[in-house]
Design an enzyme around this catalytic site. Structure first.
Site, PDB file in Angstrom:
ATOM      1  N   ASP A 206      33.124  36.865  44.819  1.00  0.00           N
ATOM      2  CA  ASP A 206      32.138  36.996  43.742  1.00  0.00           C
ATOM      3  C   ASP A 206      32.607  36.432  42.414  1.00  0.00           C
ATOM      4  OD1 ASP A 206      33.824  39.064  42.812  1.00  0.00           O
ATOM      5  OD2 ASP A 206      32.148  40.373  42.284  1.00  0.00           O
ATOM      6  N   GLU A 451      39.712  41.742  51.926  1.00  0.00           N
ATOM      7  CA  GLU A 451      38.453  41.873  52.665  1.00  0.00           C
ATOM      8  C   GLU A 451      38.170  40.741  53.622  1.00  0.00           C
ATOM      9  OE1 GLU A 451      35.274  42.860  49.986  1.00  0.00           O
ATOM     10  OE2 GLU A 451      36.186  44.789  49.467  1.00  0.00           O
ATOM     11  N   TYR A 504      33.103  51.573  48.445  1.00  0.00           N
ATOM     12  CA  TYR A 504      32.021  51.572  47.442  1.00  0.00           C
ATOM     13  C   TYR A 504      30.884  52.508  47.843  1.00  0.00           C
ATOM     14  CZ  TYR A 504      34.330  47.695  45.123  1.00  0.00           C
ATOM     15  OH  TYR A 504      35.238  46.923  44.435  1.00  0.00           O
ATOM     16  N   GLU A 540      40.265  49.647  46.066  1.00  0.00           N
ATOM     17  CA  GLU A 540      39.126  49.348  45.188  1.00  0.00           C
ATOM     18  C   GLU A 540      38.130  50.483  45.294  1.00  0.00           C
ATOM     19  OE1 GLU A 540      36.996  45.601  45.639  1.00  0.00           O
ATOM     20  OE2 GLU A 540      38.873  44.498  45.887  1.00  0.00           O
TER      21      GLU A 540
HETATM   22  C1  BDP Z   1      34.806  43.925  46.613  1.00  0.00           C
HETATM   23  C2  BDP Z   1      35.628  42.684  46.371  1.00  0.00           C
HETATM   24  C3  BDP Z   1      35.730  42.340  44.890  1.00  0.00           C
HETATM   25  C4  BDP Z   1      34.348  42.399  44.274  1.00  0.00           C
HETATM   26  C5  BDP Z   1      33.837  43.813  44.435  1.00  0.00           C
HETATM   27  C6  BDP Z   1      32.441  43.990  43.821  1.00  0.00           C
HETATM   28  O1  BDP Z   1      36.928  42.841  46.902  1.00  0.00           O
HETATM   29  O2  BDP Z   1      36.309  41.078  44.744  1.00  0.00           O
HETATM   30  O3  BDP Z   1      34.326  42.005  42.955  1.00  0.00           O
HETATM   31  O4  BDP Z   1      33.708  44.063  45.804  1.00  0.00           O
HETATM   32  O5  BDP Z   1      31.475  43.695  44.502  1.00  0.00           O
HETATM   33  O6  BDP Z   1      34.245  43.890  47.849  1.00  0.00           O
HETATM   34  O7  BDP Z   1      32.348  44.389  42.681  1.00  0.00           O
END
Ligand code: BDP
Length: 639
Positions: A206, A451, A504, A540
């Site tokens: 991204d 990922e 997430y 993350e």
């Molecule tokens: C994760 C990725 C990261 C993205 C993040 C996002 O590792 O690089 O910026 O999601 O979507 O999957 O904010």
């Protein structure tokens, strides 16, 4: 027509890729010592304003047909002035430059001092994104594939000593299925909608594909034949005695007649020495390298290995001082140890990204970022998703902040990203990373990827090989990657030492439902540990947040939502910490630029800080949490 251009673009990239990643006859990669001055070495940066011209021809090949390296760039078009180091994208007000895909040309002239006539002169580029070809005075001196690691060549014979010289760099930012990160060029053949030959670059990550000469361009000297090519240092300790095992590599065939190696402490005293090119030294009452959260009185203690070599004829002598720290890293099924003491990663993810300079090296920014890392109480960061500048890594070494050193292996998701060609390139990049960062005490893990589609059947063999390769280079550091797949069908986590998972919940799934986070997260993390019996870090977790947006009760994109979201994760982290949970890394340190798209409003807004490095409410939450961990004033079960 379309296909023809397509082939041309790829063929051209491949033309020179075949002769990159030079290895020596003994199989060793060339040394990549950071340019440092000494009694025998001078360093001169070629940073500053360079001439710049992009090749906008439909084939992107006109510059090679016209041999833009053969004469000053200004003879081939109207040059712009672009700073080095910096990304070129956000400097100009020209959209075509910002979004350019293809060959961009840099050039500058410089004077080489007449006193350098007895020296060996090396041209080093610390990083240029992505593929580079470099000429000195019109003669090709080196090529490099990859956007984040240094490359260099002996240019002595190409230079006019005591005169003016011209360096030309052609850079191609095209990402293909076999680059790291991978991408694709998509041609649009419907001429009712697109002009002939129209293509776009598709990315598989991204973040914005910033391009340019991102770090220093340097000329440095060494003695002509007797010079230190590489230094490899491995350390351990027993009680209060440190062990320093080192190997000095010399240049090619020329043997050194005299070698003198000293371990120099912070006060400038020699605390051990040897006359061998390879030896093991012991240091009594050694100062270990500690993260600052584990030893606040002397964090990041660095020694220097001072190496001096003299040639057979005694006419040449080279001196180099390599910083290093004495520390060990070890993992068990449930814990992570630094110097045999349990370490908890109060972490964060970063990007090398800021405003106009894009990914260009900037000392003020580095200083500010480390200021904010300490303000947040962070003791560990991941170089998501590519190796960062050596100056950033130096700061981590010096301040006692631990680093998970990640390769640019982000977005390996399609079948054609697992090809043999990709695999060989990935291994070569890992070798280059190791070469550059191997002596850094801050680096505790190698992360080979972010990922990847690790449930793809092709991933198992691919990553088995990449990880085995890294282990063959370095048995002293755990190896890992950041995984976003499910423990039930992932095929790669079996090979790692520590599990990193990106999560997430309540953002990319069940958006807005923060009440589900604890349940889903605990189930998931326990599942990983039960299956693999390895310690785990959430590498993350985060939610997009527009600074200054408020709503009570919380609503997505508001500061209240980000705080609530993070707090829910923290409750589960605290519950699992005494068991197998060894660290947490919010996504992200600061907002950063992305490709244009309908899911990103002028960039990714998951930062705790804005892109200008000012705190959102979430930054105060993390600071409060991490500070309580540091002072021990916490209800968390401490390891
Ligand atoms: C994760 C990725 C990261 C993205 C993040 C996002 O590792 O690089 O910026 O999601 O979507 O999957 O904010």
């Amino acid at each position: 027509m379309d296909i023809c251009i397509h082939i041309k673009l790829y063929t051209f990239l491949q033309l020179f890729l075949s002769f990159t990643h030079v290895t020596h006859s003994n199989g060793k990669l060339p040394g990549m010592l950071y340019p440092r001055d000494s009694e025998s070495r001078s360093v001169r940066h070629l940073d500053g304003m360079w001439d710049f011209l992009i090749d906008t021809s439909p084939s992107r090949n006109l510059s090679f047909q016209q041999q833009w390296y053969s004469h000053p760039l200004r003879m081939f078009g109207e040059v712009m002035t672009i700073p080095v180091p910096a990304s070129y994208n956000d400097i100009t007000i020209d959209k075509q430059v910002r979004d350019f895909v293809g060959w961009a040309w840099y050039e500058r002239t410089y004077y080489v001092d007449k006193n350098w006539d007895q020296e060996r002169i090396v041209l080093r580029i610390d990083s240029a994104h992505y593929n580079s070809i470099v000429w000195v005075n019109g003669n090709q001196v080196m090529t490099h594939e990859g956007g984040h690691l240094p490359f260099e060549a002996d240019v002595t014979s190409q230079l006019t000593i005591g005169g003016t010289n011209r360096v030309t760099v052609a850079l191609n930012n095209t990402l293909t299925p076999t680059t790291l990160p991978p991408g694709t060029i998509q041609y649009q053949s419907d001429t009712n909608k697109y002009p002939p030959g129209y293509f776009v670059q598709n990315l598989q990550m991204d973040f914005f594909n910033y391009a340019g000469i991102h770090r220093h361009v340097t000329l440095y000297t060494t003695p002509k034949s007797a010079y230190i090519e590489d230094i490899d240092i491995r350390t351990s300790f027993q009680g209060s005695t440190g062990t320093v095992n080192y190997t000095i590599y010399n240049a090619g065939q020329i043997g050194f007649v005299q070698v003198r190696v000293d371990v120099i402490d912070k006060d400038g005293n020699s605390v051990a020495h040897s006359n061998q090119a390879q030896d093991t030294l012991t240091i009594r009452n050694a100062n270990l390298w500690w993260p600052y959260t584990m030893n606040s009185s002397s964090p990041g203690y660095l020694y220097k290995l001072q190496v001096s070599v003299t040639s057979q004829s005694h006419s040449e002598k080279d001196i180099y001082r390599q910083p290093f720290g004495i520390r060990t890293v070890r993992v068990t099924a449930t814990q992570l140890f630094i110097n045999d003491r349990a370490f908890y990663c109060q972490g964060i993810n970063k990007h090398e990204d800021a405003d106009i300079r894009g990914k260009g090296l900037d000392y003020a920014l580095i200083a500010r970022d480390f200021e904010m890392l300490r303000w947040l109480g962070v003791n560990c960061f991941r170089t998501s998703h590519y190796p960062y500048a050596e100056e950033i890594m130096d700061m981590a070494d010096q301040t006692g902040i631990v680093v998970i050193d990640e390769s640019p292996g982000v977005g390996i998701v399609n079948d054609n990203n697992f090809s043999n060609k990709s695999l060989e390139h990935h291994k070569a990049v890992m070798s280059e990373m190791f070469q550059r960062d191997k002596n850094r005490p801050a680096v505790i893990f190698w992360s080979v990827a972010n990922e990847p589609k690790s449930t793809n059947p092709l991933a198992e063999n691919y990553f088995r090989e990449v990880i085995e390769h890294v282990r063959s280079l370095d048995a002293s550091r755990p190896v890992t990657f950041a995984c976003n797949q499910n423990y039930a069908n992932d095929t790669v986590v079996q090979f790692v030492d520590v599990i990193l998972v990106n999560r997430y919940m309540a953002w990319y799934s069940d958006v807005s439902h923060t009440e589900l986070i604890q349940r889903q997260l605990e189930y998931d993390l326990r599942g990983w540990h039960a299956k693999f019996n390895k310690p785990l870090i959430v590498s993350e977790y985060g939610a997009d947040t527009i600074a200054g947006f408020h709503q009570e009760p919380s609503f997505v994109f508001t500061e209240e939502y980000q705080v609530e979201f993070l707090q829910e994760y923290h409750t589960t982290f605290d519950k699992l910490r005494g068991e197998f949970f060894v660290g947490e890394m919010p996504w992200n340190f600061a907002d950063f630029m992305t490709v244009q798209g309908i899911t990103r409003v002028v960039g990714n807004k998951k930062g705790l800080l804005t892109r200008q490095r000012q705190p959102k409410a979430s930054a105060h939450l993390i600071r409060d949490r991490y500070m309580r961990m540091i002072t021990g004033n916490t209800n968390i079960c401490r390891v």
